[in-house]
Write an enzyme that holds these catalytic residues in place. Structure first.
Site, PDB file in Angstrom:
ATOM      1  N   ALA A  38      30.041  15.084  37.406  1.00 51.33           N
ATOM      2  CA  ALA A  38      30.303  14.020  36.437  1.00 51.33           C
ATOM      3  C   ALA A  38      29.003  13.327  36.030  1.00 51.33           C
ATOM      4  CB  ALA A  38      31.283  13.009  37.026  1.00 51.33           C
ATOM      5  N   GLU A  39      28.131  13.081  37.021  1.00 48.76           N
ATOM      6  CA  GLU A  39      26.856  12.433  36.695  1.00 48.76           C
ATOM      7  C   GLU A  39      26.012  13.332  35.788  1.00 48.76           C
ATOM      8  OE1 GLU A  39      25.142  10.195  40.393  1.00 48.76           O
ATOM      9  OE2 GLU A  39      26.600  11.680  41.045  1.00 48.76           O
ATOM     10  N   TYR A  40      26.031  14.622  36.133  1.00 46.16           N
ATOM     11  CA  TYR A  40      25.291  15.597  35.334  1.00 46.16           C
ATOM     12  C   TYR A  40      25.818  15.602  33.895  1.00 46.16           C
ATOM     13  CZ  TYR A  40      23.528  20.096  33.727  1.00 46.16           C
ATOM     14  OH  TYR A  40      22.927  21.097  33.005  1.00 46.16           O
ATOM     15  N   ASP A  41      27.142  15.638  33.783  1.00 46.03           N
ATOM     16  CA  ASP A  41      27.759  15.659  32.449  1.00 46.03           C
ATOM     17  C   ASP A  41      27.373  14.429  31.641  1.00 46.03           C
ATOM     18  OD1 ASP A  41      28.923  18.010  33.133  1.00 46.03           O
ATOM     19  OD2 ASP A  41      30.904  17.160  33.563  1.00 46.03           O
ATOM     20  N   SER A  86       9.803  52.126  37.027  1.00 46.69           N
ATOM     21  CA  SER A  86      11.023  52.301  37.806  1.00 46.69           C
ATOM     22  C   SER A  86      10.650  52.417  39.287  1.00 46.69           C
ATOM     23  CB  SER A  86      11.726  53.553  37.292  1.00 46.69           C
ATOM     24  OG  SER A  86      12.945  53.701  37.937  1.00 46.69           O
ATOM     25  N   GLU A 118      12.499  43.716  49.957  1.00 42.91           N
ATOM     26  CA  GLU A 118      13.321  42.941  49.008  1.00 42.91           C
ATOM     27  C   GLU A 118      14.656  43.634  48.765  1.00 42.91           C
ATOM     28  OE1 GLU A 118      11.214  42.584  45.301  1.00 42.91           O
ATOM     29  OE2 GLU A 118       9.379  41.989  46.302  1.00 42.91           O
ATOM     30  N   LYS A 120      17.372  45.491  46.554  1.00 38.60           N
ATOM     31  CA  LYS A 120      17.399  46.210  45.276  1.00 38.60           C
ATOM     32  C   LYS A 120      18.695  45.784  44.592  1.00 38.60           C
ATOM     33  CE  LYS A 120      16.656  50.640  43.053  1.00 38.60           C
ATOM     34  NZ  LYS A 120      17.716  50.467  42.080  1.00 38.60           N
ATOM     35  N   ASP A 122      21.626  45.220  42.133  1.00 36.34           N
ATOM     36  CA  ASP A 122      22.308  46.104  41.192  1.00 36.34           C
ATOM     37  C   ASP A 122      22.611  45.323  39.914  1.00 36.34           C
ATOM     38  OD1 ASP A 122      23.275  48.474  40.400  1.00 36.34           O
ATOM     39  OD2 ASP A 122      25.057  48.479  41.667  1.00 36.34           O
ATOM     40  N   ARG A 141      14.779  46.340  29.562  1.00 33.84           N
ATOM     41  CA  ARG A 141      13.765  47.315  29.954  1.00 33.84           C
ATOM     42  C   ARG A 141      13.591  48.391  28.886  1.00 33.84           C
ATOM     43  NH1 ARG A 141      13.778  52.198  32.936  1.00 33.84           N
ATOM     44  NH2 ARG A 141      11.745  52.509  33.884  1.00 33.84           N
ATOM     45  N   GLU A 182      15.709  40.595  37.697  1.00 43.74           N
ATOM     46  CA  GLU A 182      16.956  41.333  37.568  1.00 43.74           C
ATOM     47  C   GLU A 182      18.043  40.326  37.194  1.00 43.74           C
ATOM     48  OE1 GLU A 182      16.162  44.384  38.003  1.00 43.74           O
ATOM     49  OE2 GLU A 182      18.072  45.442  38.218  1.00 43.74           O
ATOM     50  N   TYR A 234      10.886  39.097  40.627  1.00 44.27           N
ATOM     51  CA  TYR A 234      10.105  39.746  41.681  1.00 44.27           C
ATOM     52  C   TYR A 234       8.765  40.306  41.230  1.00 44.27           C
ATOM     53  CZ  TYR A 234      12.646  43.613  39.528  1.00 44.27           C
ATOM     54  OH  TYR A 234      13.202  44.468  38.627  1.00 44.27           O
ATOM     55  N   LYS A 323      17.776  53.810  49.438  1.00 41.61           N
ATOM     56  CA  LYS A 323      19.125  53.671  48.881  1.00 41.61           C
ATOM     57  C   LYS A 323      20.154  53.736  50.000  1.00 41.61           C
ATOM     58  CE  LYS A 323      19.915  54.307  44.798  1.00 41.61           C
ATOM     59  NZ  LYS A 323      19.724  54.263  43.397  1.00 41.61           N
ATOM     60  N   CYS A 417      61.419  48.612  34.481  1.00 41.94           N
ATOM     61  CA  CYS A 417      60.749  48.076  35.670  1.00 41.94           C
ATOM     62  C   CYS A 417      61.059  48.952  36.884  1.00 41.94           C
ATOM     63  CB  CYS A 417      61.220  46.645  35.916  1.00 41.94           C
ATOM     64  SG  CYS A 417      60.723  46.006  37.514  1.00 41.94           S
ATOM     65  N   CYS A 420      63.589  46.718  39.238  1.00 41.33           N
ATOM     66  CA  CYS A 420      64.945  46.308  38.880  1.00 41.33           C
ATOM     67  C   CYS A 420      65.558  47.168  37.781  1.00 41.33           C
ATOM     68  CB  CYS A 420      64.955  44.842  38.464  1.00 41.33           C
ATOM     69  SG  CYS A 420      64.116  44.564  36.897  1.00 41.33           S
ATOM     70  N   CYS A 435      57.831  42.825  33.257  1.00 37.55           N
ATOM     71  CA  CYS A 435      59.262  42.848  33.516  1.00 37.55           C
ATOM     72  C   CYS A 435      59.687  41.397  33.364  1.00 37.55           C
ATOM     73  CB  CYS A 435      59.539  43.323  34.943  1.00 37.55           C
ATOM     74  SG  CYS A 435      61.206  42.921  35.470  1.00 37.55           S
ATOM     75  N   CYS A 440      64.485  39.956  39.112  1.00 39.13           N
ATOM     76  CA  CYS A 440      63.920  41.208  39.631  1.00 39.13           C
ATOM     77  C   CYS A 440      63.494  41.026  41.092  1.00 39.13           C
ATOM     78  CB  CYS A 440      62.727  41.592  38.756  1.00 39.13           C
ATOM     79  SG  CYS A 440      61.698  42.885  39.441  1.00 39.13           S
TER      80      CYS A 440
END
Ligand code: IVH
Length: 679
Positions: A38-41, A86, A118, A120, A122, A141, A182, A234, A323, A417, A420, A435, A440
């Site tokens: 709230a303060e941030y807002d 890479s 570090e 990797k 994804d 990239r 990343e 990185y 990996k 369904c 039922c 359904c 059911c």
């Protein structure tokens, strides 16, 4: 603000921007906010007001400019200042050792370099350009030489600094700086995004990586802004006009000091043995990280040496990715079946020939929805690629069409369904099929399951098996029937003796005392989960009050959009729901809201486990312990994976290192107080 002269207003504008930047940084990078939402807002609102009155004062690095610019026609090309390389892969400890042996032969100085380990991540590479400390460009990239300009999208990522230094005392960057990182989504943010989409009846996303990729390549940055993307950096790709570190470890420290987010789990080691030990230890605990990784990167710490070693193709010699075993495997899709959820949504799932994925046996996987099966042309009998990762439910990525024999059968979505037998329905604009028969049995079971679950009425001892028994025996049709169960009813069920029946009945009876938000969540109104239920209960002291709320009133509440408001009003207007409420009232299940803030504020640390180490500035150990316990938190003596926060004071002990190794979040005394205030 109208009382301020132009000069003071300008000053206030800069002050607000400065404060908001710091709060962003504490929230998104350090994970240690100082102020409440709230303060941030309020700060943001004030800044927006000033900027609205003085549009010519708006600068691209203002925190208001993260919302997302209007859509672009396409992406411009960006030539990278240096090739974006890479990484070569290794699939075992031996392959990493062989890499090191090769390097040693090439250059004997390798023996003196340490290593940096570090994650990797994804995600997707982003290349961030800063001129005089301002973010001027961000690129993908691409082919490593030329990428695409995604500046407008990257601006919306709150963890990316728009301006360095952050504070007047902050470190000054070189006039031209290009940083690589990343972009990705935290697994919990991804799960929450999907949950929100599911609740809204919209299509859900497959995995954090694809969602992050799709979000970054959006032509409409407003869409990107709505996705919870983040980054970890990185590498310094290029710097001009200033000195930058000569080792990888110092690079990480330097990036962190400039205000960039850097992976907390990164470590420096003197020997390859230690580096490998640390890297391999992550294979078993990769799921404890808040993001998905597909391996660990081991880098020579000495960056000059690494540069001298050159590269093979696009892979620098000085680093290697170890990996981890795939979280994707192929198996046979034996059958496709359909599950009916509590709202009646039909969800197809795969029955698989059991396989191990990342050490876990998998025999079921989701297929999302019928459109997905058709789009991917997934057929019964296919070899399929299945993925399991983190908190994400295993899912079928797609068929291996090359492995087809011709005996595979296309799947035909059911017209009725599976539980039922009533015809299924489809609503315009939604992917899901439903359904719509409220009676059911499958829906009844799911609704009851939800009602008694931990986040709702929390009726212990009433698991799915008993729920099924109760519905199948015709003892319970709706959730209110639970409160009218008699001991004799239960004794007639298989597996029930006196004691079990008594225990269950008293657990059900005790749940009458559950507070309003839990009951609201338990009712299973579309769009009303735990958070929304709490919000509603804070404004409506009882079900009687909520029942008469109008759409307009509801829409005025935090987080309630037109769809949810309509769903709530619709739910309360339906005859069978009215009858259900009457029954609940008659059964004495009719809670009144507790004074909203009081409950929340009394136990803001509920569910969190803390460990304290070192001497805190103002609290003694006993006081800190009492502070946490009074607010509902737990204090434990030793750091483990179950620890949520380590509270650190002066002269911390070995607990700090352990917490870091386990990725436990770290707070100081101020951070602890802020956390208690925030929640
Ligand atoms: S270093 C010379 N470090 O993995 C620098 N890459 O398979 C070469 N990636 O394209 C890259 N986390 O997008 C590096 N900690 C990390 C990484 C990382 C993820 C990605 C990166 C790269 C891909 C290579």
């Amino acid at each position: 603000m109208q009382h301020m002269d132009e000069k003071s207003l300008r000053h206030r504008l800069e002050e607000l921007r400065q404060q908001i930047r710091e709060h962003n940084y504490r929230y998104y990078v350090l994970n240690a906010p100082l102020v409440s939402d709230a303060e941030y807002d309020a700060l943001m609102r004030e800044l927006r007001e000033i900027e609205a009155a003085h549009p010519d004062w708006v600068t691209p690095d203002s925190p208001t400019q993260r919302a997302g610019a209007p859509p672009a026609e396409g992406f411009a090309k960006v030539r990278h200042p240096a090739p974006i390389l890479s990484l070569a892969n290794a699939f075992s400890e031996q392959e990493v050792r062989a890499w090191y042996a090769r390097l040693l032969k090439l250059d004997s100085r390798v023996a003196e370099s340490g290593f940096v380990v570090e994650p990797k991540i994804d995600g997707l590479t982003v290349v961030l350009h800063y001129r005089e400390g301002r973010l001027t460009q961000a690129a993908t990239r691409g082919d490593g030489e030329v990428g695409e300009d995604i500046t407008a999208n990257v601006r919306t990522i709150k963890a990316v600094p728009l301006r360095i230094p952050l504070t007047a005392e902050g470190l000054l960057p070189p006039p031209s700086l290009v940083v690589r990182g990343e972009a990705f989504m935290f697994v919990h943010d991804f799960a929450a995004l999907n949950e929100a989409l599911r609740q809204a009846g919209e299509r859900t996303y497959l995995n954090p990586r694809n969602t992050a990729a799709g979000s970054l390549r959006q032509l409409d940055p407003r869409v990107t802004a709505a996705r919870p993307l983040t980054v970890l950096t990185y590498q310094i790709v290029h710097a001009a006009g200033g000195e930058v570190p000569a080792t990888q470890w110092e690079t990480l420290t330097y990036l962190r000091a400039l205000g960039f987010p850097v992976a907390e789990m990164a470590r420096r080691f003197a020997s390859l043995d230690e580096a490998l030990q640390y890297a391999l230890s992550w294979a078993e605990r990769r799921e404890t990280l808040p993001y998905e990784i597909d391996g660990i990167v081991i880098k020579l710490d000495d960056l000059r040496l690494a540069a001298d070693l050159g590269f093979v193709g696009k892979d620098p010699r000085g680093a290697i990715a170890l990996k981890f075993p795939a979280q994707e495997v192929t198996t046979t899709l034996e059958d496709i079946r359909v599950n009916v959820g509590r709202t009646g949504v039909l969800t197809p799932y795969a029955v698989l020939q059991p396989v191990e994925i990342g050490g876990v046996r998998v025999e079921r996987a989701t297929l999302h929805n019928f459109d997905y099966i058709a789009e991917k042309d997934i057929r019964i009998g296919d070899r399929v690629l299945v993925k399991r990762a983190g908190e994400v439910i295993p899912y079928v990525i797609g068929p291996v069409t090359a492995a087809r024999s011709g005996a595979e059968r296309p799947f035909v979505p059911p017209e009725t369904c599976p539980s039922c037998g009533q015809p299924v329905e489809h609503f315009p604009g939604e992917v899901a099929w439903y359904c719509v028969n409220a009676a059911c049995p499958a829906q009844r079971i799911r609704r009851l399951e939800h009602f008694v679950s931990r986040g709702a009425m929390d009726i212990r001892g009433l698991g799915i098996k008993i729920v099924e028994q109760l519905v199948q025996a015709g003892l319970v049709e709706d959730v209110a029937d639970l409160y009218f169960l008699q001991k004799e009813d239960l004794l007639g069920l298989e597996g029930f003796a006196e004691k079990k029946a008594d225990n269950l009945l008293s657990a059900i009876a005790a749940s009458r005392q559950q507070p309003l938000p839990r009951l609201l969540n338990g009712l299973g109104i579309r769009g009303v989960g735990e958070t929304m239920a709490a919000e509603l209960a804070a404004h409506y002291p009882s079900l009687d009050a909520l029942m008469t709320a109008t759409r307009e009133e509801l829409e005025a509440l935090e987080g309630v959009g037109p769809q949810i408001a309509a769903a709530i009003v619709d739910w309360f207007s339906r005859e069978h729901n009215r009858r259900l409420l009457d029954k609940l009232k008659a059964a004495g299940v009719w809670p009144q809201a507790s004074p909203p803030a009081a409950v929340a504020a009394a136990r803001p640390l509920e569910g969190l486990t803390f460990v304290i180490t070192g001497t805190l500035p103002t609290m003694s150990r006993a006081e800190a312990k009492a502070f946490i316990q009074e607010r509902g938190g737990r204090v434990s003596g030793s750091v483990s994976r179950q620890t949520d926060f380590l509270v650190v004071g002066e002269k911390p002990g070995a607990k700090l290192a352990k917490a870091r190794a386990l990725g436990v979040r770290i707070l100081d005394e101020d951070g602890l107080r802020a956390l208690a205030d925030r929640r």
